[in-house]
Motif scaffolding. Structure first.
Motif, mmCIF file in Angstrom:
data_model
loop_
_atom_site.group_PDB
_atom_site.id
_atom_site.type_symbol
_atom_site.label_atom_id
_atom_site.label_comp_id
_atom_site.label_asym_id
_atom_site.label_seq_id
_atom_site.Cartn_x
_atom_site.Cartn_y
_atom_site.Cartn_z
ATOM 1 N N UNK A 159 18.973 46.057 -61.803
ATOM 2 C CA UNK A 159 18.268 46.429 -60.570
ATOM 3 C C UNK A 159 18.469 45.359 -59.496
ATOM 4 N N UNK A 160 18.810 45.785 -58.284
ATOM 5 C CA UNK A 160 19.053 44.855 -57.184
ATOM 6 C C UNK A 160 18.314 45.355 -55.943
ATOM 7 N N UNK A 161 17.361 44.589 -55.429
ATOM 8 C CA UNK A 161 16.678 44.998 -54.189
ATOM 9 C C UNK A 161 17.580 44.780 -52.977
ATOM 10 N N UNK A 162 17.549 45.710 -52.047
ATOM 11 C CA UNK A 162 18.339 45.595 -50.820
ATOM 12 C C UNK A 162 17.547 44.740 -49.829
ATOM 13 N N UNK A 163 18.104 43.602 -49.462
ATOM 14 C CA UNK A 163 17.434 42.695 -48.543
ATOM 15 C C UNK A 163 17.818 43.023 -47.098
ATOM 16 N N UNK A 164 16.915 42.698 -46.188
ATOM 17 C CA UNK A 164 17.155 43.003 -44.781
ATOM 18 C C UNK A 164 18.417 42.303 -44.268
ATOM 19 N N UNK A 165 18.662 41.073 -44.745
ATOM 20 C CA UNK A 165 19.834 40.313 -44.296
ATOM 21 C C UNK A 165 21.140 40.947 -44.748
ATOM 22 N N UNK A 166 21.080 41.886 -45.676
ATOM 23 C CA UNK A 166 22.296 42.532 -46.183
ATOM 24 C C UNK A 166 22.587 43.850 -45.470
ATOM 25 N N UNK A 167 21.718 44.258 -44.553
ATOM 26 C CA UNK A 167 21.980 45.460 -43.763
ATOM 27 C C UNK A 167 22.748 45.083 -42.500
ATOM 28 N N UNK A 168 23.150 46.084 -41.733
ATOM 29 C CA UNK A 168 23.829 45.812 -40.474
ATOM 30 C C UNK A 168 23.214 46.666 -39.371
ATOM 31 N N UNK A 169 23.799 46.613 -38.188
ATOM 32 C CA UNK A 169 23.208 47.279 -37.022
ATOM 33 C C UNK A 169 23.266 48.793 -37.098
#
Length: 332
Positions: free
Chosen positions: A187-197
């Motif tokens: 399981x891997x949580x999606x962090x905000x820093x890993x998203x894009x615009x």
């Protein structure tokens, strides 16, 4: 899909032309930064995708196809449906490379591109790559035809017709699509820093998920063998994208071994969003067993083969590689 900026600037197709691999007319200089390395002492394999992505986006900017800001309301954008890299050599902090890009085919709604990463002072690339992007119309929320002016701009730059070029050979079916179930999940949580615009997980970070699951898989094998985790170097890593993943979700990343050779392990990966039976992305990786000291390719130890076979519940993985069996069967 937004590139991770590396502070580069595009160059004209004639600048540095003599140092480019055959067939390439565009490149950008990219400094290799220390935070792109890992504990092995050289650039992490996932960081290579930063350079490929940057070359792709700067290529589009050079032709005036996509202007920043990328997520301007009502403007078309491009999404990756495939991204892959073949590794040929290491990179280290302090080097400067030329990230080369070219379009090889224009489909009705897609663009196929190839890449090469060439260190300054050398002619041979340390990595090559390939991507397929689709044109997306945000107003309709659907795939759209490539505008004619984009076709004209790309073909004029590449100096050849690309609309009728044959597509690249499709990659082998990736993980989880052969009917065999996955038996290892992280399981891997999606962090905000890993998203894009564009509002979802950046395409490069799917490959980071694959790397995390691979490392956890090998650590699990080490515990089963009561020894050190095996040492491998990356030969290939790729991802096929299907649906977006967003901040706040915890994805389940699956990994399994699908093929063993004398010194190579081929793995399959898949990313599943919460509550979804179909994967958001699938991937493939090839990793070479190495000697701890010299880093040369080394045979996969028999006890490691047995540990993989036990984890995968596939006894055929415990035997000698297919190459070794062919050699044995051909012996008088």
């Amino acid at each position: 899909m937004i590139a991770h900026s590396t502070g580069t600037s595009p160059v004209s197709p004639s600048s540095g032309q003599e140092s480019l691999p055959p067939g390439f007319r565009f490149s950008i200089p990219v400094p290799v930064r220390f935070n792109e390395t890992d504990a092995s002492g050289h650039v992490n394999p996932v960081s290579y995708f930063i350079y490929l992505s940057e070359a792709r986006n700067r290529y589009f900017e050079r032709l005036g196809i996509f202007d920043e800001p990328w997520n301007r309301p009502g403007r078309g954008t491009h999404y990756s449906v495939h991204l892959g890299c073949d590794y040929r050599g290491p990179l280290r902090a302090g080097q400067t490379i030329r990230a080369c890009a070219r379009v090889t085919r224009l489909g009705r709604t897609s663009v196929e591109m190839e890449f090469a990463l060439v260190p300054d002072g050398r002619r041979r690339p340390v990595a090559t790559g390939r991507t397929v992007c689709i044109h997306w119309d945000p107003r309709r929320g659907a795939v759209a035809r490539l505008p004619p002016r984009w076709r004209r701009a790309v073909e004029a730059f590449e100096r050849r017709a690309l609309s009728d070029a044959p597509p690249a050979a499709p990659a082998r079916a990736a993980a989880g699509e052969s009917g065999r179930p996955f038996r290892f999940w992280v399981p891997i949580p999606v962090r905000f820093a890993e998203t894009d615009a564009n509002g979802h997980l950046n395409d490069i970070n799917y490959l980071l998920c694959f790397a995390v699951s691979r490392d956890a898989y090998f650590a699990r094998l080490a515990r089963r063998r009561a020894g050190e985790a095996p040492r491998f170097r990356d030969a290939h890593l790729s991802c096929d994208y299907r649906t977006p993943v967003r901040f706040g979700q915890t994805v389940q990343v699956a990994a399994r071994v699908i093929r063993l050779d004398r010194a190579r392990i081929e793995c399959a990966f898949a990313v599943f969003a919460p509550g979804e039976a179909a994967p958001a992305a699938t991937g493939r990786g090839i990793f070479v067993s190495c000697e701890p000291e010299r880093g040369r390719a080394a045979p996969i130890p028999p006890d490691l083969r047995k540990a993989i076979a036990a984890l995968e519940r596939d006894p055929t993985l415990a035997g000698p590689s297919r190459r070794a069996r062919r050699t044995r069967d051909a012996s008088p």
